[in-house]
Design a protein around this motif. Structure first.
Motif, PDB file in Angstrom:
ATOM      1  N   ALA A   1      11.142  -3.383  -4.730  1.00  0.00           N
ATOM      2  CA  ALA A   1      11.010  -2.077  -5.240  1.00  0.00           C
ATOM      3  C   ALA A   1      10.129  -2.011  -6.354  1.00  0.00           C
ATOM      4  CB  ALA A   1      12.421  -1.475  -5.467  1.00  0.00           C
ATOM      5  N   GLY A   2       9.573  -2.861  -6.853  1.00  0.00           N
ATOM      6  CA  GLY A   2       8.485  -2.463  -7.900  1.00  0.00           C
ATOM      7  C   GLY A   2       9.184  -1.865  -8.998  1.00  0.00           C
ATOM      8  N   TRP A   3       9.998  -2.060  -9.344  1.00  0.00           N
ATOM      9  CA  TRP A   3      10.739  -1.131 -10.569  1.00  0.00           C
ATOM     10  C   TRP A   3      10.861   0.192 -10.367  1.00  0.00           C
ATOM     11  CZ3 TRP A   3      14.108  -3.411 -13.497  1.00  0.00           C
ATOM     12  CH2 TRP A   3      14.669  -2.741 -14.364  1.00  0.00           C
ATOM     13  N   SER A   4      10.784   0.707  -9.162  1.00  0.00           N
ATOM     14  CA  SER A   4      10.848   2.301  -8.649  1.00  0.00           C
ATOM     15  C   SER A   4      12.367   2.532  -8.136  1.00  0.00           C
ATOM     16  CB  SER A   4       9.937   2.647  -7.686  1.00  0.00           C
ATOM     17  OG  SER A   4       9.990   3.815  -7.084  1.00  0.00           O
ATOM     18  N   ALA A   5      12.973   3.778  -8.331  1.00  0.00           N
ATOM     19  CA  ALA A   5      14.124   4.075  -7.811  1.00  0.00           C
ATOM     20  C   ALA A   5      13.853   4.938  -6.417  1.00  0.00           C
ATOM     21  CB  ALA A   5      14.803   5.181  -8.701  1.00  0.00           C
ATOM     22  N   ASP A   6      12.464   5.091  -6.200  1.00  0.00           N
ATOM     23  CA  ASP A   6      12.191   5.786  -4.912  1.00  0.00           C
ATOM     24  C   ASP A   6      11.615   4.938  -3.870  1.00  0.00           C
ATOM     25  OD1 ASP A   6      13.169   8.041  -6.084  1.00  0.00           O
ATOM     26  OD2 ASP A   6      11.304   8.201  -7.325  1.00  0.00           O
ATOM     27  N   ALA A   7      11.556   3.694  -4.027  1.00  0.00           N
ATOM     28  CA  ALA A   7      10.948   2.677  -3.059  1.00  0.00           C
ATOM     29  C   ALA A   7      11.359   2.879  -1.695  1.00  0.00           C
ATOM     30  CB  ALA A   7      10.996   1.393  -3.597  1.00  0.00           C
ATOM     31  N   GLY A   8      10.454   2.808  -0.686  1.00  0.00           N
ATOM     32  CA  GLY A   8      10.914   2.790   0.809  1.00  0.00           C
ATOM     33  C   GLY A   8      11.773   1.549   1.206  1.00  0.00           C
TER      34      GLY A   8
END
Length: 323
Positions: free
Chosen positions: A103-110
């Protein structure tokens, strides 16, 4: 070191562990996450929160900590805490391999994580875990084994895991999905040179999802330590989301729905460690009241009525959004 060190723990809360799935990364599926974590989910903010939880857990007698390669920076956060707390040498550390955090430190990753139970994935992730936790790693588990997992039949992988076990590392597995019982029984049959490979199993079991119970009892009888995850059903058993029957039983005990839900798991004779997935210190403190909950037969019967069909349970879990 060996997971068996946990048997020496004698604190009142020694059968409760702390899982880091909810705080090692900015996004997860637990209900109420926006309220629990707020908007600031930077690496340093969650590192600080994780260390606060670890401090509180240790002070309250918790001695098992559970991480995973796919829980964002959970191993990194835990490693930093262990380095800063040389007095916590009795903490037993478990982690998992088999999913890669994407997720690369994202809560919105696909895509938040990718599953791979191959030997190559094990070797890569074992090296990553060793670089962070080194000899503090006591237990390494295959993450979310299902009946069709190649990890159940890959003899070369089994040999490599047996080598790790011979070196003192405890080898285990976790399960997920509506066929957990089938996965557990298949894993119990895995041997290397005639000896069982796995010494621990970690599975989902809670008031809503009880289907793995008989297989977990068999694992316990075979000498495995049973670790229970998702005792709170990803927040579905915590107020305000808890079913009315659970709220009423909790009110009668004077404790929280979370403590009652975890107490129901703790009372299973095969349950060795029950994980708290707390995201706040207040949640952790409430969870740790579970050993004090005393449920009568009528209350147990009411809670037994909450169990769902496992296929429906896992379908609903699969629809929970990443927050």
């Amino acid at each position: 070191m060996s997971f068996a060190r946990l048997a020496a723990a004698t604190t009142p809360t020694c059968h409760i562990g702390l899982g880091l799935a909810a705080v090692g990364r900015p996004g997860y599926i637990n209900l109420g996450r926006d309220r629990d974590l707020g908007a600031d989910r930077s690496v340093e903010t969650l590192r600080t929160r994780t260390h606060e939880l670890l401090d509180a857990a240790y002070a309250q007698g918790v001695r098992y900590i559970d991480a995973a390669r796919s829980y964002g920076r959970s191993e990194e956060f835990l490693a930093g805490w262990l380095k800063a707390r040389p007095d916590a040498g009795d903490v037993v550390v478990g982690s998992k391999w088999g999913y890669t955090y994407t997720a690369g430190w994202s809560a919105d990753a696909g895509t938040h994580e990718v599953k791979d139970h191959s030997l190559a994935a094990y070797e890569r992730q074992r090296a990553e875990t060793d670089a962070l936790l080194g000899d503090r790693l006591d237990l390494y588990q295959i993450h979310s084994v299902t009946p069709d997992s190649p990890a159940l039949t890959d003899r070369e992988l089994h040999a490599r895991l047996a080598e790790a076990a011979a070196g003192g590392l405890t080898v285990g597995f976790s399960t997920s999905g509506p066929a957990q019982a089938d996965a557990i029984r298949a894993a119990l049959a895995v041997t290397v040179d005639g000896a069982p490979l796995f010494r621990t199993v970690q599975s989902t079991f809670n008031a809503l999802e009880t289907s793995a119970g008989p297989a977990l009892a068999e694992a316990h009888a075979a000498g495995l330590t049973v670790i229970v995850k998702e005792g709170m059903a990803n927040g579905r058993l915590a107020a305000p989301h808890a079913p009315d029957a659970l709220k009423e039983v909790a009110a009668a005990t004077g404790l929280g729905c979370d403590a009652v839900a975890l107490a129901l798991v703790l009372r299973q004779p095969w349950a060795g460690v029950v994980l708290s997935g707390a995201a706040t210190v207040a949640q952790l403190v409430s969870n740790l009241h579970a050993p004090a909950v005393d449920l009568d037969e009528d209350q147990l019967a009411r809670l037994a009525g909450l169990a769902e069909d496992p296929r429906a349970y896992w379908e609903r879990r699969g629809r929970l959004p990443w927050h």
